[in-house]
Design a protein around this motif. Structure first.
Motif, short mmCIF file in Angstrom:
data_model
loop_
_atom_site.label_atom_id
_atom_site.label_comp_id
_atom_site.label_asym_id
_atom_site.label_seq_id
_atom_site.Cartn_x
_atom_site.Cartn_y
_atom_site.Cartn_z
N VAL A 105 -6.64 46.88 43.47
CA VAL A 105 -7.73 45.90 43.46
C VAL A 105 -9.17 45.33 44.21
N ALA A 106 -8.59 45.73 45.68
CA ALA A 106 -9.28 45.82 46.59
C ALA A 106 -9.71 46.24 46.66
N ALA A 107 -9.48 47.44 46.84
CA ALA A 107 -10.18 49.07 47.27
C ALA A 107 -11.57 49.00 45.63
N THR A 108 -10.58 48.87 44.64
CA THR A 108 -11.30 49.32 43.49
C THR A 108 -12.73 48.66 43.34
N ALA A 109 -12.38 47.49 43.73
CA ALA A 109 -13.43 46.47 43.73
C ALA A 109 -14.56 46.67 44.63
N TYR A 110 -14.19 46.96 45.62
CA TYR A 110 -14.60 47.53 46.03
C TYR A 110 -16.35 48.81 46.44
N LEU A 111 -15.56 49.80 45.94
CA LEU A 111 -15.80 50.32 45.33
C LEU A 111 -17.06 50.34 44.47
N ASP A 141 -6.49 41.77 48.09
CA ASP A 141 -7.45 41.50 46.68
C ASP A 141 -8.65 40.32 47.11
N LEU A 142 -7.68 39.14 47.28
CA LEU A 142 -9.00 37.97 47.45
C LEU A 142 -9.71 38.40 48.82
N SER A 143 -9.53 38.50 49.18
CA SER A 143 -10.90 38.47 51.02
C SER A 143 -11.91 39.62 50.28
N SER A 144 -11.72 40.89 49.24
CA SER A 144 -12.23 41.88 49.21
C SER A 144 -13.40 41.11 48.04
N LEU A 145 -12.90 40.21 46.97
CA LEU A 145 -13.16 39.34 45.90
C LEU A 145 -14.40 39.07 46.93
N ALA A 146 -14.51 37.48 47.74
CA ALA A 146 -15.27 36.97 47.56
C ALA A 146 -16.39 38.27 48.83
N ILE A 147 -16.98 38.72 48.72
CA ILE A 147 -17.65 39.71 48.93
C ILE A 147 -18.06 41.22 48.20
N ALA A 148 -17.18 41.37 47.18
CA ALA A 148 -17.79 42.51 46.00
C ALA A 148 -18.17 41.53 44.62
N GLY A 149 -19.72 42.48 44.05
CA GLY A 149 -20.16 41.71 43.57
C GLY A 149 -19.50 42.38 41.80
N VAL A 150 -18.72 41.83 41.15
CA VAL A 150 -17.86 42.73 40.84
C VAL A 150 -17.46 41.42 39.68
N HIS A 219 -24.84 34.53 46.32
CA HIS A 219 -23.87 34.49 46.71
C HIS A 219 -23.05 35.42 47.02
N GLY A 220 -22.74 36.69 46.45
CA GLY A 220 -22.75 37.80 46.34
C GLY A 220 -21.10 38.21 46.48
N GLN A 221 -20.23 36.74 45.77
CA GLN A 221 -19.28 37.25 45.51
C GLN A 221 -18.76 37.13 43.92
N GLY A 222 -17.48 37.98 44.18
CA GLY A 222 -17.07 38.44 42.89
C GLY A 222 -17.01 37.28 41.22
N ILE A 223 -16.36 37.72 40.34
CA ILE A 223 -16.31 36.68 39.42
C ILE A 223 -14.88 36.74 38.56
N ILE A 224 -14.17 36.18 38.61
CA ILE A 224 -12.64 36.18 38.70
C ILE A 224 -12.03 35.37 36.81
#
Length: 311
Positions: A105-111, A141-150, A219-224
């Motif tokens: 999830v982390a890498a997929t969200a980032y890419l 996954d948690l820290s990645s969603l803090a920077i991936a705007g997905v 903000h740049g964070q993702g949304i769950i």
């Protein structure tokens, strides 16, 4: 420098046209389902999106190249080859060594975020592990969603994790969490975890509005988007609870600690449930892929209307 990843022609064309696109992870295929069921599932997830007019963007690293959108051969590779699980920290190593990996999830969200794909469907998120106050074991996954705007559609986190702790960490990281027609955070196999969340949304269009507002704030964070299974599709709660307690006791009896705990628990649960947990896994993924396709379609329409008004 040249781009470090490759975007498939289908995904590139859809993004350029402003058409809906949904990212799909590859770890659920390579590690989450048995063969050959995993290939059938991967093809089914893509077909759900295609039949709704949405372009699927299954993501993986093949021979050291991060790829956003796979052809049929690429999908078959992640289903049939033994690949490592690739989180964000693994990406540069896989690239340098020209090794293949299935993205978490982390890498997929980032890419996906780097490629401009705004919606991502998965099964369940990783989170804070039980006993993390001692082990510090927490999913990237948690820290990645803090920077991936997905925007990530997920059925909460697996019940083997610390759900309350996970929600606390997401709050600290300022990652918005909204329930889809619920304020009770789901726990993957079960419709409700008993943990409450502050906000719910009632439609894909409302989620698209939240995404637009997030963009305006910068903000740049993702949304769950926490998308629970309908109660009639969830794993029977009493059986779930009994199998989970049995799995936790077995892990303790074997002295399994740290990062080995969750993989052991998930594997044990599949066997102890007679495969029923896997069937629920598939229902979860289908449910999330459908909603993600609807959100991507609403986002595409909103973006198109905004562009028309600016013109």
């Amino acid at each position: 420098m040249p781009s470090p990843f490759v975007i498939s022609a289908a995904v590139s064309d859809a993004l350029n046209a402003g058409s809906p696109v949904v990212a799909l992870e590859s770890t659920i295929i390579s590690h989450g389902l048995p063969r050959p069921r995993n290939l059938e599932a991967a093809q089914e997830f893509e077909e759900i999106l295609l039949s709704a007019g949405v372009t699927p963007a299954t993501i993986a690293v093949l021979d050291g190249v991060p790829q956003i959108g796979l052809d049929a051969d690429g999908v078959a590779r992640i289903a049939n080859e033994d690949m490592v699980k690739a989180s964000v920290r693994d990406l540069p190593i896989l690239m340098a060594k020209k090794v293949s990996g299935a993205t978490t999830v982390a890498a997929t969200a980032y890419l996906a975020g780097k490629a401009g794909v705004r919606v991502f469907a998965t099964g369940g998120l990783g989170g804070v592990h039980r006993g993390a106050n001692v082990t510090f074991d927490e999913s990237a996954d948690l820290s990645s969603l803090a920077i991936a705007g997905v925007t990530v559609v997920a059925a909460g986190v697996k019940s083997v994790l610390d759900i309350a702790g996970t929600l606390e960490r997401l709050e600290t990281l300022s990652v918005p969490v909204v329930g889809y027609r619920t304020t009770n955070f789901p726990s993957f196999w079960l419709t409700e975890s008993g943990e409450q969340i502050d906000w719910s949304v009632d439609s894909p269009a409302e989620i698209a509005d939240v995404m637009a507002s997030q963009d305006q704030l910068g903000h740049g964070q993702g949304i769950i988007v926490a998308n629970p299974l309908p109660p009639e599709l969830q794993w029977e709660p009493d059986e779930h609870d009994a199998v989970l307690l049995e799995a936790l006791a077995e892990a303790d009896a074997r002295g399994i600690r740290g990062k080995a705990v969750t993989p052991f628990l998930l594997s044990y649960i599949v066997g102890a449930s007679g495969g029923r947990s896997l069937e629920v896994n598939l229902d979860i993924a289908r449910n999330n892929v459908r909603l993600a396709g609807q959100i991507a379609t609403a986002w595409s329409a909103l973006a198109s209307n905004s562009a028309a008004h600016r013109a």
